[in-house]
Motif scaffolding. Structure first.
Motif, short mmCIF file in Angstrom:
data_model
loop_
_atom_site.label_atom_id
_atom_site.label_comp_id
_atom_site.label_asym_id
_atom_site.label_seq_id
_atom_site.Cartn_x
_atom_site.Cartn_y
_atom_site.Cartn_z
N GLN A 151 7.88 9.00 4.28
CA GLN A 151 7.87 8.02 3.19
C GLN A 151 7.18 6.72 3.58
N LEU A 184 8.97 -0.69 1.55
CA LEU A 184 9.88 0.22 0.86
C LEU A 184 9.58 0.26 -0.64
N LEU A 185 9.06 -0.85 -1.15
CA LEU A 185 8.67 -0.84 -2.56
C LEU A 185 7.31 -0.16 -2.75
N GLY A 186 6.75 0.37 -1.67
CA GLY A 186 5.60 1.25 -1.81
C GLY A 186 4.24 0.63 -1.55
N LEU A 190 4.71 -5.04 -9.81
CA LEU A 190 5.23 -3.95 -9.00
C LEU A 190 6.38 -4.44 -8.12
N GLY A 234 7.89 1.77 -10.24
CA GLY A 234 6.55 1.74 -9.68
C GLY A 234 6.39 2.70 -8.51
N TYR A 235 6.14 2.14 -7.34
CA TYR A 235 5.95 2.96 -6.15
C TYR A 235 7.16 2.90 -5.23
N SER A 236 8.30 2.51 -5.78
CA SER A 236 9.43 2.20 -4.90
C SER A 236 10.10 3.45 -4.32
N ILE A 237 10.26 3.44 -3.01
CA ILE A 237 10.99 4.51 -2.32
C ILE A 237 12.46 4.42 -2.66
N LEU A 238 12.89 3.21 -3.04
CA LEU A 238 14.31 2.99 -3.25
C LEU A 238 14.75 3.40 -4.65
N ALA A 289 13.02 12.45 -2.33
CA ALA A 289 12.97 11.00 -2.24
C ALA A 289 14.38 10.43 -2.19
N VAL A 347 15.80 10.53 1.29
CA VAL A 347 15.25 9.49 2.15
C VAL A 347 15.90 8.14 1.81
N PRO A 396 5.55 8.03 -4.15
CA PRO A 396 6.75 7.53 -3.47
C PRO A 396 8.06 7.94 -4.12
N GLY A 453 8.71 11.78 -3.20
CA GLY A 453 8.88 12.25 -1.82
C GLY A 453 7.80 11.74 -0.90
#
Lengths: 832, 241
Positions: free
Chosen positions: A381, A448-450, A462, B27-31, B38, B41, B172, B175
């Motif tokens: 990730q 972490l926000l990508g 974003l 958006g692109y957040s993993i969280l 995902a 993780v 994101p 995964g």
């Protein structure tokens, strides 16, 4: 006392640098290491300015301050400058400054090599920086992943600047590695056994050996990629049997040990400072030594954790994942040994300790995110995001820069003879500490926000904007802190209070050299009986014994050191080292010209310059041993009460230097074998390579000649060892003849073999192997030729048996790689 | 021809909507995961974050205490005892325990993300080139650029290849990422729970427009996906005629 004064002036006459322009011919370790550190600081400022530009561009979303072209050059150069032109050289400089003083000797063992290393670093750095000012800097990221950095996708000369320039700079790293290793092993003060060695020396020994083994993979990779770019040899092109992933393996095979090469000396500073301010010896010395050695080994088995997303087999990923986590153990051992030292000591909280505490917080934080990143699913990730950017800045700035600044304040009195002040230093600390955390702590969240790394801008909404603003703001606070730091150090040189003898009440010998130190460090080489000489023996003096007077006689006009046993520290011989010389500057200038001519693709010029460089290097080898400017034979040397000069023995520093260099060379060769086997077995279009074009019989015949030469040479050394030096010239000539026959056959073979080097990666690798052998065989033959002349001139004789003993390992190595190549490159594919 | 044009405009419109939608939620957040991989993780992260914070605070506090506590004279025996205790418990025990716990949770989590064979799996090819993503459905002759349609709750194997340099395929919220490497085919398992549109981007620096190399993944409920498939096949069929 008067006697001492006149002695001091006599020593200064022999040891001081030449005045004026003669400074350029200086080889003294104190001068050279200062230049390393000052140049490193300049590159740090340049790298810092690049970082400020990056942060300015990212401060606001969709900003157009900097074009994507320039942005790519900025992030590539920021990483490159900070890693190769700041971190490694400045730590080498610090080590070169401190090591001889700590181990109680007068200089490093190969002073001309120190100077050559410095000039290679300086010229290489200037060449790389020029590309930035011309707007054609490398722009594929500091790890230069191909195919992006290949001729097809990077058409400008940017990648060439990187590949050639960095390889040039690496000469300085490897030569420092060799020199520090041999100095630590062979020139410690009499009585300083390995177990009495200051802990800092253990760290530097580990770092130096890691440089020796760790840099060659990158050197090889750079050579291969440059060959691909310049000559179309397709090592990394999957259509021709190459593989871009090979670059990543070789790069990280260097790149991961590199992190520890940077961390270990810094940790050595921590281990040196803490006991001094805790007022007690470091506890767990053995634990720490064990941790250092473990770290050194384990760090070579971690590199794949930079490559978890390239699709490597799961089992391999699991192995490297666990190995990466386990490296936390030796790190934690050190941290807790430091805590135990503080716990049981009486702590004085001076300025250096503030920086050490900053180090602890930041480094532990970076270590923890490191363990997280070693977990493969998490890495999938956050790999290549700002989380990783934050992580490695925590590790590198926390693990390297904070201890370095702590060390700077600690050793400032040694450099200047003046004490640092608390006020401004404290301000600088808090600005840098707060600025650093403001920049990088929340950057974990940005990742972490990508937000991926190396994007030149981003869209609003974003959730990345306020985080980037915070980071940019913090980075400017940090920059102002560095401004404060530089100001403080400069003012201190002028206005600082005079330092007293051993101002921090330290235990190590460097504080006995005087502040600032003399060019020869010690008038008399001390004898060491404990691990803490300045604590345990009030006056550090040589013990006058039959076999040594502390080298206080200087009437011969030579620069001399004691050579001691690598393990026990028992006095063995007197090492005479060269004084100032123009050869390093001349050789480095020719090498720089070579670099420039390759950059501008003027290959004819390159050939000429190579010849000149070779000439100056052979001249360098010539001015050695009993040569009149070094240590010509004299009757006086037999009468004085000191051990023999090393060139009259069979195991001087040259032999050690040769062996350590060959270890590095061997690492380079093994990287090539790795590349060959990798292309054969793992590359996408791999197949059993077709090596039928290379004539086995010619190769074998050439090898037979080589083997005869090596056996004969070995016999010469054996006879010299037993004191028999008759018919030296004719025997050396026989070796020369067989060596030459071998070399000519090898040249014939290389010239007549029909290799498709632009369409087959295997054939290209074969050619590199043949070139590798040719290079070594030619050097062995030329050096033997020179020895024939030296034997005729009386530089090699029964009393001077040294030089063949030095060259012998090189012959053995040449034969070794020849037969390994024969087996791996030629036989194996045929019997497969 | 007109149909084709309309189709393209249509796509552009959907893309714009999707991107702005993606911007609003997560958006692109993993969280903010939208699939089991995902999600796993995210749990790993919060677990590691908690333990890591405790360790960081603990070690720094211990250090500060050791530095600031009143001085006591220790006998050599005491020094040895304190050292061994600190080094064995903190230097060896602490990392070994933390790493073991991490592996106990981490290994199964990673294992579940791998593209294990399953009968329901569908395969989609993604071919990266500077600076776009060519998407094709091998069984259905469908070609798309910069957008992917997936059925929800179905394991999907993305077969990733590259035309030129190394790129990295990353969505994101669904995964981890996987590199697109010339000469190789890498497989990434995607699994979307919740229907919706998710932003994807290139994660490996791949040249000047790396920043702009983005795409969208639309996770459709299974029945809608089937409809979409047949519609697409019909329209490509018509286009071919």
């Amino acid at each position: 006392m008067n006697n001492d004064l006149s002695l001091h002036s006599q020593f200064a006459k022999v040891w001081d640098n030449l005045p004026g322009w003669g400074q350029l011919a200086a080889v003294n370790h104190t001068s050279i290491s200062r230049r390393f550190m000052i140049t490193g600081a300049v590159f740090f400022v340049i790298g810092g300015v690049l970082a400020m530009l990056i942060r300015s561009q990212l401060a606001l979303p969709q900003q157009e301050l900097i074009s994507p072209e320039l942005y790519a050059q900025l992030f590539t150069m920021h990483g490159t400058v900070m890693m190769f032109l700041f971190a490694i050289p400045i730590l080498e400089g610090a080590a070169m400054y401190l090591i001889p003083k700590m181990i109680g000797t007068r200089d490093l063992v190969f002073p001309r090599l120190s100077a050559l290393g410095y000039y290679c670093y300086l010229f290489g750095g200037i060449i790389i920086m020029t590309s930035l000012f011309l707007g054609i800097a490398p722009d594929s990221g500091w790890f230069m992943y191909t195919p992006l950095s290949s001729a097809k996708f990077s058409t400008g000369p940017g990648s060439d600047f990187w590949l050639l320039g960095i390889t040039f700079v690496e000469i300085s790293a490897v030569s420092a590695g060799v020199e520090l290793t041999v100095s630590i092993l062979r020139t410690r003060a009499p009585g300083m056994s390995l177990s009495k060695m200051p802990i800092f020396c253990w760290y530097i020994l580990a770092m130096a050996l890691m440089i020796v083994f760790g840099f060659p993979p990158l050197i090889l990779a750079s050579i291969l990629l440059e060959l691909e770019r310049a000559a179309g040899m397709p090592f990394f092109n999957p259509d021709a049997g190459g593989d871009p992933i090979l670059w990543q393996h070789l790069f990280w095979l260097f790149g991961h040990p590199e992190v520890y090469i940077i961390f270990l000396p810094a940790a050595g500073i921590v281990s040196t400072i803490i006991p001094v301010f805790a007022g007690r010896p470091l506890v767990g010395y053995r634990w720490i030594v064990l941790a250092i050695i473990t770290m050194g080994f384990v760090s070579f088995g971690l590199w794949v954790h930079h490559m978890f997303t390239v699709g490597i087999p799961q089992l391999a990923q699991a192995f490297f994942s666990v190995a990466s986590m386990l490296v936390a153990i030796p790190t934690a051992i050190q941290v807790f040994a430091w805590i135990a030292t503080l716990w049981t000591g009486r702590v004085r909280f001076e300025l250096p300790m503030l920086w050490i505490f900053g180090f602890l917080f930041i480094f532990v934080c970076g270590g923890l995110t490191g363990v997280m990143l070693a977990l493969v699913p998490f890495d999938w990730q956050v790999h290549d995001t700002h989380f990783v950017v934050a992580h490695f800045h925590y590790v590198l700035i926390g693990g390297m820069l904070f201890p370095l600044i702590g060390g700077l304040y600690y050793w400032l009195p040694h450099l200047s003879g003046r004490m640092p002040t608390m006020q401004m230093g404290r301000w600088a600390f808090w600005l840098i500490f707060i600025g650093f955390n403001a920049t990088f702590l929340m950057m974990h969240l940005t990742g972490l926000l990508g937000m991926p790394r190396r994007v030149y801008t981003y869209e609003p909404e974003l959730g990345w904007d306020w985080l980037n603003m915070l980071s940019s703001f913090g980075s400017f606070i940090m920059a102002s802190g560095f401004g404060m730091l530089f100001l403080d150090v400069i003012l201190h040189f002028r206005y600082g209070q005079k330092a007293t003898f051993n101002p921090w009440q330290a235990d190590t010998l460097e504080w006995a050299t005087g502040t600032p130190p003399t060019s020869y460090n010690f008038l008399r080489i001390p004898t060491v009986t404990t691990r803490h000489p300045l604590w345990d023996t009030p006056k550090v003096e040589p013990k006058v014994e039959n076999d040594g007077q502390g080298l206080e006689d200087i009437s011969h006009g030579r620069r001399e050191l004691y050579g001691t046993h690598a393990v026990t520290g028992k006095l063995m011989e007197v090492i005479h080292i060269p004084s100032h010389s123009w050869l390093p500057l001349i050789s480095a200038s020719f090498l720089a010209l070579l670099c420039i001519s390759l950059l501008s693709r003027a290959y004819l010029l390159a050939l000429g310059v190579t010849a000149l460089a070779a000439l100056s290097l052979f001249r360098w080898a010539w001015v050695n041993g009993a040569h009149r400017v070094m240590a010509p034979l004299s009757d006086k040397e037999l009468q004085r009460r000191e051990p023999k000069l090393h060139s009259r023995t069979l195991s001087g520093p040259g032999l050690w230097g040769m062996v350590i260099t060959l270890l590095s060379d061997g690492s380079l060769y093994l990287s090539l074998v790795f590349g060959w086997l990798y292309l054969w077995t793992v590359a996408p279009n791999s197949k059993v390579p077709d090596v039928a074009t290379v004539s086995l019989s010619v190769m074998a015949l050439s090898g037979v000649f080589l083997t005869i030469a090596v056996v004969l040479y070995g016999q010469i050394v054996k006879r010299l060892r037993s004191g028999n030096a008759t018919k030296l010239v004719s025997q050396l000539s026989r070796v020369f003849a067989f060596g030459l026959a071998h070399l000519l056959l090898l040249i014939y073979l290389t010239a007549t073999t029909d290799l498709a080097i632009t369409t087959s990666a295997h054939d290209a690798a074969l050619l590199v192997m043949l070139m590798f052998l040719l290079f070594h065989s030619s050097i062995a033959v030329v050096m033997t030729g020179l020895q024939i002349v030296r034997a005729a001139k009386g530089f090699i004789s029964q009393t001077l048996p040294y030089e063949p003993a030095v060259l012998n390992p090189f012959w053995v190595f040449t034969a070794g790689i020849f037969w390994v190549s024969f087996a791996c490159f030629l036989i194996l594919p045929r019997v497969w | 021809m007109a149909l084709c044009m309309l189709n393209r405009l249509d796509k552009l419109f959907i893309l714009t909507i999707a991107l702005s939608l993606a911007g609003c939620n997560g958006g692109y957040s993993i969280l903010d995961p939208a699939g089991p991989n995902a999600n796993a993780v995210r749990w790993l992260w919060w677990g590691m974050f908690s333990v890591g914070s405790l360790v960081l605070i603990g070690v720094c506090a211990l250090w500060w205490y050791a530095m600031r506590k009143p001085h006591k004279d220790y006998s050599p025996y005491d020094v040895k005892r304190i050292t061994n205790r600190l080094v064995l418990m903190g230097g060896i025990g602490l990392p070994v325990v933390c790493i073991s716990v991490l592996l106990v949770f981490g290994i199964p989590a990673g294992h579940n993300m791998l593209p294990w064979p399953s009968e329901r799996t569908i395969t989609i090819n993604v071919h990266a080139k500077q600076w776009l993503w060519e998407v094709s459905y091998p069984d259905h002759h469908i070609q798309l650029t910069d957008e992917i349609y997936l059925p929800a709750s179905t394991p999907v194997n993305i077969e990733i290849t590259s035309e030129d340099v190394i790129h990295s395929f990353w969505v994101p919220r669904l995964g981890g990422k996987m590199d697109a490497i010339p000469g190789r085919t890498n497989v990434l398992r995607l699994f979307g729970d919740k229907p919706g549109s998710y932003a994807g981007q290139c994660a490996e620096y791949c040249g000047l427009a790396h920043t702009k190399m983005k795409f969208v993944v639309h996770v459709l409920p299974e029945n809608e996906f089937a409809t979409w498939l047949s519609q697409q096949q019909r329209s490509t069929g018509e286009a071919n005629q």
